[in-house]
Design a protein around this motif. Structure first.
Motif, PDB file in Angstrom:
ATOM      1  N   LEU A  73      28.248 -13.858   6.073  1.00  0.00           N
ATOM      2  CA  LEU A  73      26.915 -14.415   6.259  1.00  0.00           C
ATOM      3  C   LEU A  73      27.013 -15.584   7.229  1.00  0.00           C
ATOM      4  CD1 LEU A  73      25.441 -14.281   2.654  1.00  0.00           C
ATOM      5  CD2 LEU A  73      25.105 -12.691   4.561  1.00  0.00           C
ATOM      6  N   ARG A  74      26.368 -15.457   8.356  1.00  0.00           N
ATOM      7  CA  ARG A  74      26.485 -16.473   9.399  1.00  0.00           C
ATOM      8  C   ARG A  74      25.140 -17.154   9.624  1.00  0.00           C
ATOM      9  NH1 ARG A  74      30.409 -13.738  13.824  1.00  0.00           N
ATOM     10  NH2 ARG A  74      28.793 -12.136  13.966  1.00  0.00           N
ATOM     11  N   THR A  75      25.224 -18.386  10.111  1.00  0.00           N
ATOM     12  CA  THR A  75      24.026 -19.221  10.198  1.00  0.00           C
ATOM     13  C   THR A  75      23.667 -19.637  11.606  1.00  0.00           C
ATOM     14  OG1 THR A  75      25.300 -21.250   9.862  1.00  0.00           O
ATOM     15  CG2 THR A  75      24.497 -20.134   7.888  1.00  0.00           C
ATOM     16  N   THR A  76      24.396 -19.168  12.595  1.00  0.00           N
ATOM     17  CA  THR A  76      24.097 -19.572  13.971  1.00  0.00           C
ATOM     18  C   THR A  76      23.492 -18.407  14.730  1.00  0.00           C
ATOM     19  OG1 THR A  76      26.385 -19.101  14.575  1.00  0.00           O
ATOM     20  CG2 THR A  76      25.843 -21.370  14.048  1.00  0.00           C
ATOM     21  N   ALA A  77      22.425 -18.690  15.454  1.00  0.00           N
ATOM     22  CA  ALA A  77      21.672 -17.643  16.129  1.00  0.00           C
ATOM     23  C   ALA A  77      22.501 -16.796  17.097  1.00  0.00           C
ATOM     24  CB  ALA A  77      20.470 -18.257  16.837  1.00  0.00           C
ATOM     25  N   PRO A  78      23.385 -17.374  17.892  1.00  0.00           N
ATOM     26  CA  PRO A  78      24.142 -16.545  18.849  1.00  0.00           C
ATOM     27  C   PRO A  78      25.029 -15.486  18.189  1.00  0.00           C
ATOM     28  CG  PRO A  78      24.243 -18.835  19.490  1.00  0.00           C
ATOM     29  CD  PRO A  78      23.638 -18.800  18.118  1.00  0.00           C
ATOM     30  N   ASP A  79      25.310 -15.629  16.901  1.00  0.00           N
ATOM     31  CA  ASP A  79      26.139 -14.646  16.208  1.00  0.00           C
ATOM     32  C   ASP A  79      25.388 -13.353  15.908  1.00  0.00           C
ATOM     33  OD1 ASP A  79      27.772 -17.231  14.279  1.00  0.00           O
ATOM     34  OD2 ASP A  79      28.443 -16.221  16.111  1.00  0.00           O
ATOM     35  N   TYR A  80      24.077 -13.379  15.985  1.00  0.00           N
ATOM     36  CA  TYR A  80      23.275 -12.220  15.625  1.00  0.00           C
ATOM     37  C   TYR A  80      23.054 -11.317  16.832  1.00  0.00           C
ATOM     38  CZ  TYR A  80      22.495 -13.971  10.951  1.00  0.00           C
ATOM     39  OH  TYR A  80      22.679 -14.373   9.646  1.00  0.00           O
ATOM     40  N   ASP A  81      23.064 -10.014  16.559  1.00  0.00           N
ATOM     41  CA  ASP A  81      23.044  -9.027  17.633  1.00  0.00           C
ATOM     42  C   ASP A  81      21.640  -8.645  18.087  1.00  0.00           C
ATOM     43  OD1 ASP A  81      25.487  -7.897  15.543  1.00  0.00           O
ATOM     44  OD2 ASP A  81      25.994  -8.426  17.615  1.00  0.00           O
ATOM     45  N   TYR A  82      20.731  -8.513  17.129  1.00  0.00           N
ATOM     46  CA  TYR A  82      19.393  -8.020  17.437  1.00  0.00           C
ATOM     47  C   TYR A  82      18.348  -8.929  16.804  1.00  0.00           C
ATOM     48  CZ  TYR A  82      22.122  -3.849  18.462  1.00  0.00           C
ATOM     49  OH  TYR A  82      23.060  -2.988  18.960  1.00  0.00           O
ATOM     50  N   TRP A  83      17.219  -9.042  17.494  1.00  0.00           N
ATOM     51  CA  TRP A  83      16.157  -9.950  17.076  1.00  0.00           C
ATOM     52  C   TRP A  83      14.789  -9.280  17.145  1.00  0.00           C
ATOM     53  CZ3 TRP A  83      16.883 -14.984  15.436  1.00  0.00           C
ATOM     54  CH2 TRP A  83      18.179 -15.480  15.567  1.00  0.00           C
ATOM     55  N   GLY A  84      13.921  -9.693  16.214  1.00  0.00           N
ATOM     56  CA  GLY A  84      12.527  -9.312  16.312  1.00  0.00           C
ATOM     57  C   GLY A  84      11.767 -10.272  17.206  1.00  0.00           C
ATOM     58  N   GLN A  85      10.483 -10.011  17.370  1.00  0.00           N
ATOM     59  CA  GLN A  85       9.634 -10.826  18.236  1.00  0.00           C
ATOM     60  C   GLN A  85       9.070 -12.046  17.517  1.00  0.00           C
ATOM     61  OE1 GLN A  85       9.117 -10.379  21.652  1.00  0.00           O
ATOM     62  NE2 GLN A  85      10.876  -9.066  21.224  1.00  0.00           N
ATOM     63  N   GLY A  86       9.113 -12.043  16.214  1.00  0.00           N
ATOM     64  CA  GLY A  86       8.663 -13.198  15.449  1.00  0.00           C
ATOM     65  C   GLY A  86       7.256 -13.043  14.903  1.00  0.00           C
ATOM     66  N   THR A  87       6.987 -13.795  13.839  1.00  0.00           N
ATOM     67  CA  THR A  87       5.661 -13.842  13.241  1.00  0.00           C
ATOM     68  C   THR A  87       5.345 -15.304  12.929  1.00  0.00           C
ATOM     69  OG1 THR A  87       4.234 -12.941  11.494  1.00  0.00           O
ATOM     70  CG2 THR A  87       6.512 -13.424  10.872  1.00  0.00           C
ATOM     71  N   GLN A  88       4.123 -15.720  13.229  1.00  0.00           N
ATOM     72  CA  GLN A  88       3.737 -17.108  13.080  1.00  0.00           C
ATOM     73  C   GLN A  88       3.383 -17.426  11.636  1.00  0.00           C
ATOM     74  OE1 GLN A  88       3.422 -19.752  15.516  1.00  0.00           O
ATOM     75  NE2 GLN A  88       3.158 -20.971  13.640  1.00  0.00           N
ATOM     76  N   VAL A  89       3.939 -18.510  11.132  1.00  0.00           N
ATOM     77  CA  VAL A  89       3.581 -19.050   9.828  1.00  0.00           C
ATOM     78  C   VAL A  89       3.054 -20.465  10.052  1.00  0.00           C
ATOM     79  CG1 VAL A  89       4.447 -19.848   7.600  1.00  0.00           C
ATOM     80  CG2 VAL A  89       5.229 -17.653   8.544  1.00  0.00           C
ATOM     81  N   THR A  90       1.851 -20.716   9.583  1.00  0.00           N
ATOM     82  CA  THR A  90       1.242 -22.036   9.705  1.00  0.00           C
ATOM     83  C   THR A  90       0.835 -22.526   8.322  1.00  0.00           C
ATOM     84  OG1 THR A  90       0.403 -21.491  11.913  1.00  0.00           O
ATOM     85  CG2 THR A  90      -0.564 -23.403  10.796  1.00  0.00           C
ATOM     86  N   VAL A  91       1.321 -23.705   7.954  1.00  0.00           N
ATOM     87  CA  VAL A  91       1.029 -24.285   6.651  1.00  0.00           C
ATOM     88  C   VAL A  91       0.199 -25.537   6.885  1.00  0.00           C
ATOM     89  CG1 VAL A  91       1.963 -25.128   4.486  1.00  0.00           C
ATOM     90  CG2 VAL A  91       3.213 -23.389   5.802  1.00  0.00           C
ATOM     91  N   SER A  92      -1.001 -25.534   6.355  1.00  0.00           N
ATOM     92  CA  SER A  92      -1.882 -26.678   6.546  1.00  0.00           C
ATOM     93  C   SER A  92      -1.742 -27.644   5.377  1.00  0.00           C
ATOM     94  CB  SER A  92      -3.325 -26.214   6.662  1.00  0.00           C
ATOM     95  OG  SER A  92      -3.739 -25.577   5.465  1.00  0.00           O
ATOM     96  N   SER A  93      -1.940 -28.919   5.666  1.00  0.00           N
ATOM     97  CA  SER A  93      -1.784 -29.947   4.626  1.00  0.00           C
ATOM     98  C   SER A  93      -3.096 -30.204   3.908  1.00  0.00           C
ATOM     99  CB  SER A  93      -1.275 -31.240   5.258  1.00  0.00           C
ATOM    100  OG  SER A  93      -2.148 -31.658   6.282  1.00  0.00           O
TER     101      SER A  93
END
Length: 123
Positions: free
Chosen positions: A103-123
């Motif tokens: 289990l690795r924690t640094t982004a460059p170690d990962y081979d494939y990535w998704g495009q992302g999804t936005q999470v917004t938390v309002s106060s």
């Protein structure tokens, strides 16, 4: 290879969201899976990871006890249950696949990535 995230949105502080990531084009059960996030003006940071055998998980200290990562190898999917959300959790969340068994924690170690999804938390 394609990783597609879903489940992001706008939520009030203290609320919950469940992110999902569906993979195609790879032998999903061979890969450890991770979630990362990136807030505006900040570097991408590790959130959580789960190994391919669904035995081990690892979390960033900032989300430990609030977030839970899980996976379903039969459905080629990984999930991130996020509870007790805080405004500082606001970011684009990415899932990623890593061929390594550790289990690795640094982004460059990962081979494939998704495009992302936005999470917004309002106060």
């Amino acid at each position: 290879v394609q990783l597609v995230e879903s489940g992001g949105g706008l939520v009030q502080a203290g609320g919950s969201l469940r992110l999902s990531c569906t993979a195609s084009g790879l032998t999903f059960s061979w890969y450890s899976m991770g979630w990362f996030r990136q807030a505006p003006g900040k570097e991408r940071e590790f959130v959580a990871a789960i190994n391919r055998d669904v035995i081990s998980t690892y979390y960033a200290d900032s989300v430990k006890g609030r977030f839970t990562i899980s996976r379903d190898n039969a459905k080629n999917s990984v999930h991130l249950q996020m509870n007790s959300l805080r405004p500082e959790d606001t970011a684009v969340y990415f899932c990623a696949a890593d061929h390594d068994t550790e289990l690795r924690t640094t982004a460059p170690d990962y081979d494939y990535w998704g495009q992302g999804t936005q999470v917004t938390v309002s106060s």
